[in-house]
Design an enzyme around this catalytic site. Structure first.
Site, PDB file in Angstrom:
ATOM      1  N   HIS A   1       0.833  -1.208   0.000  1.00  0.00           N
ATOM      2  CA  HIS A   1       0.000   0.000   0.000  1.00  0.00           C
ATOM      3  C   HIS A   1       0.870   1.263   0.000  1.00  0.00           C
ATOM      4  O   HIS A   1       2.025   1.229   0.423  1.00  0.00           O
ATOM      5  CB  HIS A   1      -0.855   0.046   1.280  1.00  0.00           C
ATOM      6  CG  HIS A   1      -1.961  -0.948   1.328  1.00  0.00           C
ATOM      7  ND1 HIS A   1      -2.213  -1.723   2.442  1.00  0.00           N
ATOM      8  CD2 HIS A   1      -2.914  -1.274   0.418  1.00  0.00           C
ATOM      9  CE1 HIS A   1      -3.274  -2.487   2.215  1.00  0.00           C
ATOM     10  NE2 HIS A   1      -3.720  -2.233   0.992  1.00  0.00           N
TER      11      HIS A   1
ATOM     12  N   CYS B   1      -3.276   0.170   9.904  1.00  0.00           N
ATOM     13  CA  CYS B   1      -4.360  -0.636   9.341  1.00  0.00           C
ATOM     14  C   CYS B   1      -5.310  -1.195  10.380  1.00  0.00           C
ATOM     15  O   CYS B   1      -6.395  -1.635  10.025  1.00  0.00           O
ATOM     16  CB  CYS B   1      -3.797  -1.755   8.475  1.00  0.00           C
ATOM     17  SG  CYS B   1      -2.586  -2.743   9.298  1.00  0.00           S
TER      18      CYS B   1
HETATM   19  C1  CIR Z   1      -4.079  -7.923   3.187  1.00  0.00           C
HETATM   20  O1  CIR Z   1      -3.262  -8.376   2.393  1.00  0.00           O
HETATM   21  O2  CIR Z   1      -5.097  -7.362   2.822  1.00  0.00           O
HETATM   22  C2  CIR Z   1      -3.796  -8.100   4.663  1.00  0.00           C
HETATM   23  N1  CIR Z   1      -3.133  -9.332   4.883  1.00  0.00           N
HETATM   24  C3  CIR Z   1      -2.972  -6.971   5.197  1.00  0.00           C
HETATM   25  C4  CIR Z   1      -3.660  -5.641   5.094  1.00  0.00           C
HETATM   26  C5  CIR Z   1      -2.873  -4.551   5.734  1.00  0.00           C
HETATM   27  N2  CIR Z   1      -3.561  -3.320   5.593  1.00  0.00           N
HETATM   28  C6  CIR Z   1      -2.994  -2.135   5.724  1.00  0.00           C
HETATM   29  O3  CIR Z   1      -1.810  -2.039   5.966  1.00  0.00           O
HETATM   30  N3  CIR Z   1      -3.761  -1.079   5.553  1.00  0.00           N
END
Ligand code: CIR
Length: 277
Positions: free
Chosen positions: A178, A265
């Protein structure tokens, strides 16, 4: 349901100044089945993750947030990462459409939780947009163009927020999941950045602080007021931040990191009016 002490938008009682809320969701016991893109799969201890998440929530509370915790979703491994599901601005909550289809069932419960506080807009097909790709600096929304957030999603977001006075700028990102893996705000006008993953030119006019060369994953930080919630796994970059005078609050989120998550997140932080008496 609104939190205790927080009126729904229909609330008729008088209000005082805003209170800061943090929407979270407890760790799923199936966290080990998470999506992974740039990280190799290693064993994840969901119970340990839950303990770490409790400490993260305490850090949010110590930074002045009133917690709005949602219960764990046993069948949704990535659901602790609520940031990816909604973007909350003063004027509107935008329910996002995550780039990983496995995460689409996460949105409804978050939309319900936010509805008492904001009008709700929705990103729809064919758009995809993860909240981890949205970096807000004042009235500018930098949005990562990544494997998770496509042009249609960014265009839909722009259509919702441009009339509200926000400038949406698409930012190419390579090498990480991201935009906020590569750059986050660590003070009102200072960006912590890994220039290998995002072009610093997009942040012209802002102070830039580089992650330590041995800590490429160190750019994700959660600024709440003047407190910076920050992963304990990046001590060298933490030292640089503290030398800059930043109030760093370190939290151990190692199990979430194995799931390619970090500190931004695991919460959606926003303000709402509080009841006067
Ligand atoms: C994903 O791949 O969607 C999750 N395993 C990790 C998401 C992390 N989100 C973030 O840093 N905003």
């Amino acid at each position: 349901m609104p939190a205790a002490g927080v009126p729904g938008r229909e609330g008729a009682r008088s209000t005082t100044g805003p209170m800061r809320l943090a929407l979270t969701r407890r760790v799923s016991p199936s966290l080990a089945g998470c999506e992974l893109t740039f990280r190799a799969r290693t064993p994840i201890d969901a119970e340990r993750a839950a303990t770490q998440h409790e400490a993260y929530e305490r850090a949010l509370a110590q930074a002045g947030c009133h917690l709005l915790p949602l219960p764990a979703e046993p069948d949704l491994p990535d659901s602790v990462f609520v940031e990816d599901v909604a973007l909350v601005l003063e004027e509107v909550a935008v329910i996002l459409r995550p780039g990983a289809a496995s995460r689409w069932p996460e949105t409804l419960s978050v939309a319900h939780a936010l509805a008492p506080y904001r009008d709700v807009a929705v990103i729809g097909e064919p758009g995809t947009l993860d909240g981890g790709d949205v970096l807000r600096v004042g009235r500018t929304l930098f949005v990562g163009a990544t494997g998770r957030s496509n042009g249609a999603g960014i265009a839909q977001l722009r259509a919702v927020v441009a009339p509200l006075g926000y400038d949406v700028r698409a930012v190419p990102v390579t090498g990480c999941l991201h935009l906020k893996s590569a750059a986050t705000l660590v003070a009102p006008d200072a960006v912590l950045i890994n220039r290998l993953w995002v072009d610093a030119g997009y942040f012209a006019g802002l102070e830039l602080l580089d992650v330590h060369a041995e800590e490429p994953d160190a750019a994700n930080a959660l600024l709440i007021g003047s407190a910076l919630i920050y992963a304990a796994s990046h001590p060298r970059t933490r030292g640089l931040l503290e030398a800059r005078g930043i109030d760093v609050r370190a939290v151990d989120v190692s199990e979430m990191e194995k799931a390619e998550g970090a500190v931004t997140c695991c919460s959606i932080v926003f303000e709402a009016p509080s009841i006067a008496s």
